[in-house]
Design an enzyme around this catalytic site. Structure first.
Site, mmCIF file in Angstrom:
data_model
loop_
_atom_site.group_PDB
_atom_site.id
_atom_site.type_symbol
_atom_site.label_atom_id
_atom_site.label_comp_id
_atom_site.label_asym_id
_atom_site.label_seq_id
_atom_site.Cartn_x
_atom_site.Cartn_y
_atom_site.Cartn_z
ATOM 1 N N ASP A 1 -1.158 1.423 -4.004
ATOM 2 C CA ASP A 1 -2.072 0.473 -4.641
ATOM 3 C C ASP A 1 -3.394 1.096 -5.078
ATOM 4 O OD1 ASP A 1 -2.676 0.791 -1.904
ATOM 5 O OD2 ASP A 1 -3.734 -1.119 -1.832
ATOM 6 N N LYS B 1 -11.656 0.390 -0.543
ATOM 7 C CA LYS B 1 -11.639 1.824 -0.726
ATOM 8 C C LYS B 1 -11.058 2.101 -2.106
ATOM 9 C CE LYS B 1 -7.458 2.205 2.171
ATOM 10 N NZ LYS B 1 -7.339 1.027 3.062
ATOM 11 N N SER C 1 0.808 -1.223 0.000
ATOM 12 C CA SER C 1 0.000 0.000 0.000
ATOM 13 C C SER C 1 0.840 1.272 0.000
ATOM 14 C CB SER C 1 -0.965 -0.035 1.178
ATOM 15 O OG SER C 1 -1.896 0.993 1.056
ATOM 16 N N HIS C 2 0.687 2.081 1.041
ATOM 17 C CA HIS C 2 1.348 3.384 1.111
ATOM 18 C C HIS C 2 2.779 3.281 1.638
ATOM 19 C CE1 HIS C 2 -0.562 2.234 4.785
ATOM 20 N NE2 HIS C 2 0.298 2.981 5.444
ATOM 21 N N ASP D 1 -2.431 6.500 -3.389
ATOM 22 C CA ASP D 1 -1.297 5.787 -2.783
ATOM 23 C C ASP D 1 -0.767 4.672 -3.679
ATOM 24 O OD1 ASP D 1 -3.412 4.020 -2.465
ATOM 25 O OD2 ASP D 1 -2.630 3.221 -0.573
ATOM 26 N N ASP E 1 -5.859 2.691 -3.509
ATOM 27 C CA ASP E 1 -7.117 2.678 -2.764
ATOM 28 C C ASP E 1 -7.307 3.914 -1.885
ATOM 29 O OD1 ASP E 1 -5.218 1.924 -0.903
ATOM 30 O OD2 ASP E 1 -6.224 0.068 -0.288
ATOM 31 N N ARG E 2 -6.270 4.728 -1.736
ATOM 32 C CA ARG E 2 -6.424 5.929 -0.904
ATOM 33 C C ARG E 2 -6.520 7.178 -1.771
ATOM 34 N NH1 ARG E 2 -2.774 5.571 4.494
ATOM 35 N NH2 ARG E 2 -3.240 3.402 4.999
HETATM 36 C C1 VG1 Z 1 -3.653 1.841 8.234
HETATM 37 C C2 VG1 Z 1 -4.778 2.846 8.351
HETATM 38 C C3 VG1 Z 1 -6.099 2.143 8.184
HETATM 39 C C4 VG1 Z 1 -6.105 1.394 6.849
HETATM 40 C C5 VG1 Z 1 -4.909 0.469 6.763
HETATM 41 C C6 VG1 Z 1 -4.785 -0.195 5.402
HETATM 42 O O1 VG1 Z 1 -3.778 0.868 9.236
HETATM 43 O O2 VG1 Z 1 -4.730 3.526 9.583
HETATM 44 O O3 VG1 Z 1 -7.138 3.081 8.253
HETATM 45 O O4 VG1 Z 1 -7.281 0.641 6.719
HETATM 46 O O5 VG1 Z 1 -3.720 1.199 6.977
HETATM 47 O O6 VG1 Z 1 -4.768 0.757 4.371
HETATM 48 P P1 VG1 Z 1 -2.949 0.933 10.617
HETATM 49 O O7 VG1 Z 1 -3.286 -0.342 11.320
HETATM 50 O O8 VG1 Z 1 -1.507 1.060 10.248
HETATM 51 O O9 VG1 Z 1 -3.434 2.145 11.337
HETATM 52 V V1 VG1 Z 1 -3.961 0.467 2.924
HETATM 53 O O10 VG1 Z 1 -4.085 1.804 1.941
HETATM 54 O O11 VG1 Z 1 -2.566 -0.039 3.506
HETATM 55 O O12 VG1 Z 1 -4.713 -0.948 2.220
HETATM 56 CO CO CO Z 2 -3.481 1.445 -0.034
#
Ligand code: VG1
Ligand code: CO
Length: 543
Positions: free
Chosen positions: A279, A376, A113-114, A277, A281-282
């Site tokens: 992937d 998302k 992801s990010h 981001d 989704d953000r």
């Molecule tokens: C983080 C965010 C959460 C999100 C998750 C996955 O998790 O706070 O809101 O759903 O990343 O997003 P955490 O446990 O680090 O707070 V993504 O864009 O990585 O699929």
């Molecule tokens: Co993501």
């Protein structure tokens, strides 16, 4: 078929409760590591025999070799077919869409992801189920249990296949269909939004900057915004996915998308700015001279969604993750909609969406989505904003000011303390947890505490209960603090502190968030004995 046996014994699986595995890339590249996770996933879902899966990733380092490995394993495990994005690319929402549209059994997203990408950064694999959403708790639990006992994985001794062109191929007896990553996703967007209206907006001179952050949304945003909606070339920047995301951090927030923020706050700012981001989704939404917090964005979209063709019938309800601000609740209250509060993580929205209880969902971490997929969706949020802007013919600042005037403003900020030694983070949380019951009626940071608890979620659809989902403290004057530990970090613990202060319609909406939230922040520092536990009180990242 080869059965490979793992020599290093039980394997460190994903953190229980998370729907994928995120680790340092070099860890994923250790012989057998990726394989164990993938095999554990196949085992957890009752095998792959005869099944069809979707596969694609965000293009980060190790994306392509990992897909080849996973294709061989899917074939060796008896899968009938895998649908792969061309070049191994698919955004998370595009995977979700393909799973649903093609009625597959599930899908794999290769992404952290990010988190940054590269051989010295992070890699990850997520598993999504047949409704297109992240694996729910019963499956993640089974995956975790499998990782604790797994001793062998199945693979074939076959050559890599060519993923560079759309078409079909085979891996052993299994069919591989290579699809354009954008086509089906774009077709779905065209059913939801008034592309004609948005095209007219651009024709009228509306300007925009979309920062793809060198990640997967580049091809999607270029095809949709520039090639279809007529935004001028150069609207999408950092549009070519690179293995290390241009050495950046593909996290769309004011800190990591600073170049875009600077442009949006400058004299030459375009009308609208957005970023997504790794992937896809953000989303980050920013107007000329004004940043829109993800919590506010969800609320504005909930209040205006019916302006877009996909939502003209109104919303069935709105859901937000618990740490997300209550801005969306204010809209729901006003419109008479059901409002739900779920734990962090998109998987909790799945049941509500499947049951038709909600249409829109969102998280404070820049995740917004709807019932069109079960993830998302960054670009979807951008297109909904564009559709609303086209219909309302107002600036982002005007829309936001009007929104606050009507519903009040929920000042909001998240403070992240990264790479905290795990023991220190746990001690801080345990210390506060132990005192929660005694907090009501006391004061901290100059604020009266009205209540405190640890959030447990009772799923209204399947009745399941998820405990330990964050500590909450409420203060007089509609202020709130939430504390939880991240489940996605790859180094030590990340402590997340979420601060919120409501300012009713007519109150001062022009404060800087830091000023508006100062007392809540001071209360958290005091109540957690932060300095004593982690040796600092200043966060690494404020969003
Ligand atoms: C983080 C965010 C959460 C999100 C998750 C996955 O998790 O706070 O809101 O759903 O990343 O997003 P955490 O446990 O680090 O707070 V993504 O864009 O990585 O699929
Ligand atoms: Co993501």
């Amino acid at each position: 078929m080869d059965i490979q046996t793992i020599s290093k014994g039980p394997f460190e699986g994903q953190k229980p409760g998370t729907s994928g595995l995120r680790k340092k890339t070099r860890v994923f590249m250790e012989p057998g590591y990726l394989e164990c996770f993938v095999q554990a996933t196949f085992n957890a879902i009752g095998g792959a025999e005869g099944k069809t899966f979707v596969m694609g990733g965000d293009g980060r380092y190790f994306n392509r070799p990992a897909i080849q490995t996973m294709l061989r394993m899917a074939a060796a495990n008896g899968a009938a077919k895998v649908i792969v994005g061309q070049g191994g690319l698919l955004s998370t929402p595009a995977v979700s869409n393909l799973i649903r549209q093609r009625s597959t059994d599930g899908g794999f997203v290769l992404s952290a992801s990010h988190n940054p990408g590269g051989i010295d950064a992070d890699f990850g694999v997520k598993y999504n189920v047949a409704n297109g959403g992240p694996a729910p708790e019963n499956i993640t639990q089974a995956m975790f249990e499998q990782t604790q006992s797994i001793a062998a994985y199945y693979t074939l001794d076959t050559a890599d296949i060519d993923l560079s062109a759309v078409g079909t191929a085979t891996v052993g007896p299994m069919t591989v269909e290579i699809v354009d990553p954008v086509t089906d996703y774009q077709a779905l967007m065209e059913t939801l939004f008034d592309f004609g209206k948005i095209r007219a907006l651009f024709e009228g001179g509306f300007t925009m900057r979309f920062d793809a952050m060198h990640a997967v949304t580049g091809p999607y945003a270029t095809a949709i915004l520039e090639e279809t909606l007529g935004a001028p070339a150069g609207t999408v920047i950092n549009a070519v996915p690179s293995e290390d995301f241009g050495k950046g951090h593909p996290d769309p927030n004011p800190v990591w998308a600073k170049t875009l923020m600077d442009e949006m706050m400058s004299d030459t700012a375009p009308d609208f700015g957005a970023a997504s981001d790794g992937d896809g989704d953000r989303n980050m939404i920013v107007g000329r001279g004004i940043y829109v917090t993800p919590s506010d964005s969800l609320a504005v979209l909930a209040a205006n969604a019916q302006l877009a063709p996909g939502y003209t019938g109104g919303l069935s309800g709105v859901a937000r993750s618990m740490p997300t601000s209550a801005a969306a609740d204010k809209v729901a209250e006003h419109l008479g909609l059901a409002a739900f509060e779920t734990p962090t993580g998109w998987k909790f929205f799945g049941n509500l969406l499947d049951a038709g209880k909600v249409t829109l969902c969102g998280e404070e971490s820049a995740g917004t989505g709807s019932d069109h997929v079960r993830e998302k969706d960054g670009l979807w949020a951008v297109l909904l904003w564009l559709n609303v802007l086209a219909e309302r013919d107002q600036s982002v600042a005007e829309i936001l000011t009007d929104h606050w005037g009507r519903y009040g403003r929920n000042y909001y900020s998240r403070h992240d303390y990264e790479a905290v030694p795990t023991e220190a983070a746990n001690a801080l949380m345990d210390g506060l947890r132990g005192r929660l019951d005694a907090l009501a009626g006391t004061a901290a940071g100059g604020l009266d505490i009205t209540g405190a608890d640890e959030f447990s979620y009772h799923d209204p659809v399947d009745g399941s209960v998820s405990h330990n989902q964050g500590l909450r403290i409420w203060f007089a004057g509609e202020a709130r603090a939430v504390l939880r530990l991240s489940g996605t970090g790859t180094e030590g613990a990340t402590l997340r502190v979420y601060l919120e202060q409501y300012a009713a319609p007519g109150a001062d909406h022009g404060l800087s968030p830091d000023v508006a939230l100062e007392k809540v922040r001071d209360a958290v520092v005091e109540l957690t004995e932060m300095q004593a536990h982690i040796g600092r009180t200043e966060p690494d990242v404020k969003t």
